[in-house]
Design an enzyme around this catalytic site. Structure first.
Site, PDB file in Angstrom:
ATOM      1  N   TYR A 179     -19.368  19.911 -12.196  1.00 47.96           N
ATOM      2  CA  TYR A 179     -20.182  20.261 -10.874  1.00 47.96           C
ATOM      3  C   TYR A 179     -21.468  20.118 -11.002  1.00 47.96           C
ATOM      4  CZ  TYR A 179     -21.888  23.812  -7.658  1.00 47.96           C
ATOM      5  OH  TYR A 179     -22.755  24.394  -6.351  1.00 47.96           O
ATOM      6  N   SER A 204     -27.894  22.442  -5.868  1.00 42.41           N
ATOM      7  CA  SER A 204     -27.893  23.705  -6.494  1.00 42.41           C
ATOM      8  C   SER A 204     -29.094  23.889  -7.573  1.00 42.41           C
ATOM      9  CB  SER A 204     -26.494  23.918  -7.262  1.00 42.41           C
ATOM     10  OG  SER A 204     -26.445  25.059  -8.128  1.00 42.41           O
TER      11      SER A 204
HETATM   12  P1  NAD Z   1     -18.136  28.549   0.331  1.00 43.55           P
HETATM   13  O1  NAD Z   1     -16.989  28.508  -0.321  1.00 43.55           O
HETATM   14  O2  NAD Z   1     -18.135  29.499   1.437  1.00 43.55           O
HETATM   15  O3  NAD Z   1     -18.196  27.004   1.138  1.00 43.55           O
HETATM   16  C1  NAD Z   1     -17.736  26.038   0.392  1.00 43.55           C
HETATM   17  C2  NAD Z   1     -16.936  25.374   1.644  1.00 43.55           C
HETATM   18  O4  NAD Z   1     -16.619  23.996   1.046  1.00 43.55           O
HETATM   19  C3  NAD Z   1     -15.861  25.982   1.661  1.00 43.55           C
HETATM   20  O5  NAD Z   1     -15.771  26.898   2.725  1.00 43.55           O
HETATM   21  C4  NAD Z   1     -14.940  24.566   2.292  1.00 43.55           C
HETATM   22  O6  NAD Z   1     -14.672  24.624   3.683  1.00 43.55           O
HETATM   23  C5  NAD Z   1     -15.651  23.422   1.940  1.00 43.55           C
HETATM   24  N1  NAD Z   1     -14.966  22.459   1.218  1.00 43.55           N
HETATM   25  C6  NAD Z   1     -14.462  22.577  -0.164  1.00 43.55           C
HETATM   26  N2  NAD Z   1     -13.686  21.374  -0.498  1.00 43.55           N
HETATM   27  C7  NAD Z   1     -13.327  20.715   0.862  1.00 43.55           C
HETATM   28  C8  NAD Z   1     -12.854  19.584   1.064  1.00 43.55           C
HETATM   29  N3  NAD Z   1     -12.016  18.927   0.087  1.00 43.55           N
HETATM   30  N4  NAD Z   1     -12.627  19.535   2.433  1.00 43.55           N
HETATM   31  C9  NAD Z   1     -13.365  20.190   3.223  1.00 43.55           C
HETATM   32  N5  NAD Z   1     -14.032  21.061   2.997  1.00 43.55           N
HETATM   33  C10 NAD Z   1     -14.158  21.538   1.672  1.00 43.55           C
HETATM   34  O7  NAD Z   1     -19.079  28.674  -0.841  1.00 43.55           O
HETATM   35  P2  NAD Z   1     -20.708  28.532  -0.612  1.00 43.55           P
HETATM   36  O8  NAD Z   1     -21.381  28.921  -1.860  1.00 43.55           O
HETATM   37  O9  NAD Z   1     -21.352  28.782   0.568  1.00 43.55           O
HETATM   38  O10 NAD Z   1     -20.916  26.689  -0.793  1.00 43.55           O
HETATM   39  C11 NAD Z   1     -21.784  25.892  -0.047  1.00 43.55           C
HETATM   40  C12 NAD Z   1     -22.363  24.961  -0.872  1.00 43.55           C
HETATM   41  O11 NAD Z   1     -23.636  25.834  -1.566  1.00 43.55           O
HETATM   42  C13 NAD Z   1     -21.692  24.146  -1.941  1.00 43.55           C
HETATM   43  O12 NAD Z   1     -22.112  22.888  -1.879  1.00 43.55           O
HETATM   44  C14 NAD Z   1     -22.051  24.852  -3.211  1.00 43.55           C
HETATM   45  O13 NAD Z   1     -21.948  23.824  -4.217  1.00 43.55           O
HETATM   46  C15 NAD Z   1     -23.584  25.076  -3.002  1.00 43.55           C
HETATM   47  N6  NAD Z   1     -23.890  26.206  -3.850  1.00 43.55           N
HETATM   48  C16 NAD Z   1     -23.493  27.441  -3.741  1.00 43.55           C
HETATM   49  C17 NAD Z   1     -24.057  28.473  -4.714  1.00 43.55           C
HETATM   50  C18 NAD Z   1     -23.451  29.745  -4.836  1.00 43.55           C
HETATM   51  O14 NAD Z   1     -23.879  30.540  -5.595  1.00 43.55           O
HETATM   52  N7  NAD Z   1     -22.679  30.107  -3.752  1.00 43.55           N
HETATM   53  C19 NAD Z   1     -25.131  28.068  -5.386  1.00 43.55           C
HETATM   54  C20 NAD Z   1     -25.456  26.906  -5.633  1.00 43.55           C
HETATM   55  C21 NAD Z   1     -25.027  25.721  -4.628  1.00 43.55           C
END
Ligand code: NAD
Ligand code: MG
Length: 303
Positions: free
Chosen positions: A209, A196
Site C-alpha cells: 500500500y 497518504s
Molecule cells: P473508504 O473505505 O471509505 O473508501 C475507499 C473506497 O475505495 C471504498 O469505499 C470503495 O468504494 C473504493 N474501492 C476500493 N476498491 C475498489 C474497486 N476495486 N473498485 C471500485 N472502488 C473501489 O476509505 P477512505 O479512507 O475514505 O479511503 C479513501 C482514500 O483515502 C483511499 O485512497 C485511501 O488510500 C486514502 N487514505 C485513507 C486514510 C485513512 O486513514 N482513512 C489515510 C490515508 C489515505
C-alpha cells in the site's frame, strides 16, 4: 421524524470536546472488505449535517471514485453543497452507503450519478468515464480517491494476488480512469488523487500500500507538468489517520484501528468532513496557480 440524537449545534465547533470529533479508544470492530461506513461505531462524519457550502464549485461536474464512504463521500457531499453535480463510483457491495451519498447530493438540488463497478477492470474504467460524462453532460473535476489497503505482517505471507489487487486499485485504475477522462477535460479542469502520509512514512505492515501511495504523489507531480500547457491542474491529497471503513475492513489489525489517530498530537483520527475543504479548494478556480503539489492533513504529526 425528529432525530433525538441530533446535537443542538449541528456544525462542528472545532473544540477538543466536540462530540462530532470523537477520540479513541473506539469499540473493537471488523468488517469484511470493503466495509460499510453506516455500520461503523462511531459513525464517521461525512459532513451530512456539518459541512457548509458557499458556492465555490457552482456549475462544475465532478466524478469521485470511492465516493460512497469516507473521504470520497465527504468530498462528494461538500462538492454538491458548493454547487457541483457529482458522479460517484463504488463497489456493488457498497450500494447502501452510496444511496445515502446520492440522497445528500440530491437534497442540495444537484444531480447525482451512481456508477457501481470494479475499477481493477480496465474496460470498466473506460465505461465509468463514458457513464459519468453522459450523465453529467461533461467533466470538470476528476477525483481518483478509491483505494485498497490490506495489512500484512510478513512479506512471505503477502500473496501475489493481494499485491496485484493493491497495485491495480491504487495505481492502474487512476491511470486508466484519467487517460479515459482526458479527452473530456478542458482548460480549467482539475484532477485530484488521494495519496497518504504512507507515501512519506511507510508502516512496516503496509509494504504494498505504501508504495502505491508514493506512486500517487509522483502521478500528480509528473502529470501536472504534462498537462500544464493544457490548463489542467493535478494535485495529490495526503491524509493521515482518518476514521473510515478502510481501516476496519482489513486496513489495520483490529486493536490498532481502535486507537487510530491516538498518537497524533490532536489525539484522534480526522473525520472525513475535515479533509473535504482541501478537495474543494483543489477543484475550485481559486486554485488556478496550484498544481503538482501534495497537501497533508495528518493531525499534527506532519507528512
Ligand atoms: P473508504 O473505505 O471509505 O473508501 C475507499 C473506497 O475505495 C471504498 O469505499 C470503495 O468504494 C473504493 N474501492 C476500493 N476498491 C475498489 C474497486 N476495486 N473498485 C471500485 N472502488 C473501489 O476509505 P477512505 O479512507 O475514505 O479511503 C479513501 C482514500 O483515502 C483511499 O485512497 C485511501 O488510500 C486514502 N487514505 C485513507 C486514510 C485513512 O486513514 N482513512 C489515510 C490515508 C489515505
Ligand atoms: Mg466504501
Amino acid at each position: 421524524m425528529p432525530n433525538d440524537n441530533a446535537p443542538a449545534q449541528p456544525f462542528r465547533s472545532g473544540a477538543l470536546s466536540d462530540p462530532r470529533l470523537p477520540r479513541p479508544d473506539f469499540p473493537a470492530q471488523e468488517q469484511p472488505f470493503p466495509g460499510l461506513a453506516a455500520k461503523m461505531d462511531p459513525l464517521p462524519d461525512h459532513g451530512e449535517v456539518s459541512y457548509r457550502g458557499t458556492g465555490r464549485l457552482t456549475g462544475k461536474r465532478a466524478l469521485i471514485t470511492g465516493g460512497d464512504s469516507g473521504i470520497g463521500a465527504a468530498a462528494a457531499i461538500a462538492y454538491a453543497r458548493e454547487g457541483a453535480d457529482v458522479a460517484i463510483n463504488y463497489l456493488p457491495d457498497e450500494q447502501d452507503d452510496a444511496d445515502s451519498v446520492v440522497a445528500a447530493i440530491e437534497a442540495e438540488g444537484r444531480k447525482a450519478i451512481a456508477i457501481p463497478g470494479d475499477i481493477t477492470d480496465e474496460d470498466f474504467c473506460k465505461s465509468l468515464i463514458e457513464q459519468a460524462v453522459s450523465g453529467l453532460g461533461g467533466l470538470d473535476v476528476l477525483v481518483n480517491n478509491a483505494g485498497r489497503q490490506q495489512f500484512c505482517h510478513n512479506l512471505e505471507d503477502l500473496t501475489t494476488e493481494s499485491f496485484d489487487a493493491t497495485m491495480k486499485t491504487n495505481i492502474y485504475a487512476p491511470f486508466w480512469i484519467t487517460r479515459a477522462a482526458l479527452p473530456h477535460l478542458d482548460s480549467g479542469a482539475s484532477v485530484i488523487i488521494t495519496s497518504s502520509v504512507q507515501a512519506f512514512s511507510p508502516s512496516d505492515i503496509l509494504f504494498d500500500y505504501a508504495q502505491t501511495k508514493a506512486a500517487n504523489v509522483a502521478f500528480a507531480q509528473s502529470l501536472a507538468k504534462q498537462l500544464a500547457p493544457r490548463g489542467i491542474r493535478v494535485n495529490a491529497v495526503c491524509p493521515g489517520p482518518y476514521w473510515t471503513a478502510l481501516q476496519i475492513s482489513g486496513g489495520q489489525p483490529t486493536e490498532k484501528a481502535a486507537i487510530h489517530g491516538k498518537s497524533q498530537p490532536l489525539g484522534r483520527p480526522g473525520q472525513p468532513v475535515e479533509i473535504a475543504p482541501i478537495y474543494v479548494l483543489l477543484a475550485s478556480d481559486e486554485a488556478s496557480y496550484i498544481t503538482g503539489e501534495y497537501f497533508g492533513s495528518v493531525g499534527g504529526g506532519g507528512l
